[in-house]
Design a protein around this motif. Structure first.
Motif, PDB file in Angstrom:
ATOM      1  N   HIS A   1       0.863  -0.727   0.336  1.00  0.00           N
ATOM      2  CA  HIS A   1       0.386   0.459   0.031  1.00  0.00           C
ATOM      3  C   HIS A   1       0.999   1.261   0.074  1.00  0.00           C
ATOM      4  CE1 HIS A   1      -3.918  -1.733  -0.005  1.00  0.00           C
ATOM      5  NE2 HIS A   1      -3.146  -2.403   1.324  1.00  0.00           N
TER       6      HIS A   1
ATOM      7  N   ASP B   1      -7.631   1.697   5.452  1.00  0.00           N
ATOM      8  CA  ASP B   1      -6.991   0.721   6.440  1.00  0.00           C
ATOM      9  C   ASP B   1      -6.623   1.380   7.909  1.00  0.00           C
ATOM     10  OD1 ASP B   1      -6.949  -1.643   5.485  1.00  0.00           O
ATOM     11  OD2 ASP B   1      -4.669  -1.238   5.049  1.00  0.00           O
TER      12      ASP B   1
ATOM     13  N   HIS C   1     -12.795  -6.455   8.428  1.00  0.00           N
ATOM     14  CA  HIS C   1     -12.794  -4.508   8.504  1.00  0.00           C
ATOM     15  C   HIS C   1     -13.171  -4.182   6.981  1.00  0.00           C
ATOM     16  CE1 HIS C   1      -8.688  -3.520   6.772  1.00  0.00           C
ATOM     17  NE2 HIS C   1      -8.578  -5.306   6.792  1.00  0.00           N
ATOM     18  N   HIS C   2     -13.371  -4.908   5.463  1.00  0.00           N
ATOM     19  CA  HIS C   2     -12.959  -4.782   4.510  1.00  0.00           C
ATOM     20  C   HIS C   2     -14.908  -5.021   4.032  1.00  0.00           C
ATOM     21  CE1 HIS C   2      -9.292  -6.646   2.815  1.00  0.00           C
ATOM     22  NE2 HIS C   2      -9.057  -5.366   3.427  1.00  0.00           N
TER      23      HIS C   2
ATOM     24  N   HIS D   1     -13.975   1.060   3.559  1.00  0.00           N
ATOM     25  CA  HIS D   1     -13.280  -0.205   2.499  1.00  0.00           C
ATOM     26  C   HIS D   1     -14.310  -0.367   1.270  1.00  0.00           C
ATOM     27  CE1 HIS D   1      -9.607  -1.112   5.122  1.00  0.00           C
ATOM     28  NE2 HIS D   1      -9.058  -1.995   3.497  1.00  0.00           N
TER      29      HIS D   1
ATOM     30  N   HIS E   1      -6.153   1.753  -3.942  1.00  0.00           N
ATOM     31  CA  HIS E   1      -5.820   0.380  -2.713  1.00  0.00           C
ATOM     32  C   HIS E   1      -6.909  -0.577  -2.059  1.00  0.00           C
ATOM     33  CE1 HIS E   1      -5.721   0.141   2.094  1.00  0.00           C
ATOM     34  NE2 HIS E   1      -6.500  -1.064   1.839  1.00  0.00           N
TER      35      HIS E   1
ATOM     36  N   ASP F   1      -6.348  -4.770  -2.617  1.00  0.00           N
ATOM     37  CA  ASP F   1      -6.665  -5.263  -1.040  1.00  0.00           C
ATOM     38  C   ASP F   1      -7.717  -6.863  -2.297  1.00  0.00           C
ATOM     39  OD1 ASP F   1      -6.241  -4.373   0.809  1.00  0.00           O
ATOM     40  OD2 ASP F   1      -7.523  -3.337   1.491  1.00  0.00           O
TER      41      ASP F   1
END
Ligand SMILES: [Zn+2]
Length: 172
Positions: free
Chosen positions: A5, A42, A58-59, A64, A102, A106
């Motif tokens: 990242h 993030d 968390h995605h 996100h 990002h 991911d």
């Protein structure tokens, strides 16, 4: 893609600097905004650990969601087009662009909810099969780690060129 990242944010910031960095913006601020945008999604790890108690991936948080970042990029581009004074919207374009990248990174081996909030389904380009212990060996021995190392290597190479007295402009 935790390794890639920041290097990717650096690459994008450095490569766009010559053409798009406003004169009123220092090179340090430009690169700082690029790195912040590359890492910003993030920041939800704080919520994941401190508030959510690791209950949800968390995605899956709005931080996100592609619609958030690509929508913000579209708004920033529109603001940049319409603004009289352009350095703030230009920095916002850089920030949101790196946030979008990002999410693309991911998506290689991490689940991203590309159609959220309308469809509750995660997508990824490839899956890391759990074969080895400890768990992180599975990521290091997966082909996607070569992509991460390549981006890190490219960023280090470009940074070295810049630090040796040249600039991105001279290096490219
Ligand atoms: Zn992320």
């Amino acid at each position: 893609m935790i390794v890639a990242h920041l290097p990717t944010g650096y690459l994008i910031g450095a490569l766009l600097e010559r053409r798009f960095r406003p004169a009123a913006c220092s090179p340090r601020l430009w690169l700082a905004v690029a790195l912040l945008g590359a890492f910003a999604p993030d920041l939800d790890m704080l919520y994941f650990h401190l508030v959510d108690g690791r209950q949800h991936h968390h995605h899956s948080y709005w931080s996100h969601w592609p619609v958030v970042w690509f929508g913000a990029l579209a708004l920033a581009l529109a603001w940049q087009r319409l603004a009289q004074q352009t350095w703030v919207p230009t920095l916002l374009v850089l920030f949101t662009l790196n946030g979008c990248v990002h999410l693309l990174l991911d998506s290689v081996v991490g689940d991203i909810w590309w159609l959220a909030p309308w469809v509750d389904q995660a997508f990824s380009l490839a899956t890391v099969t759990p074969r080895y212990q400890p768990w992180w060996l599975n990521f290091i021995l997966h082909w996607s780690f070569l992509l991460e190392l390549s981006l890190l290597g490219a960023a280090l190479w470009l940074a070295r060129l810049r630090w040796r007295g040249g600039s991105t402009q001279a290096a490219l």
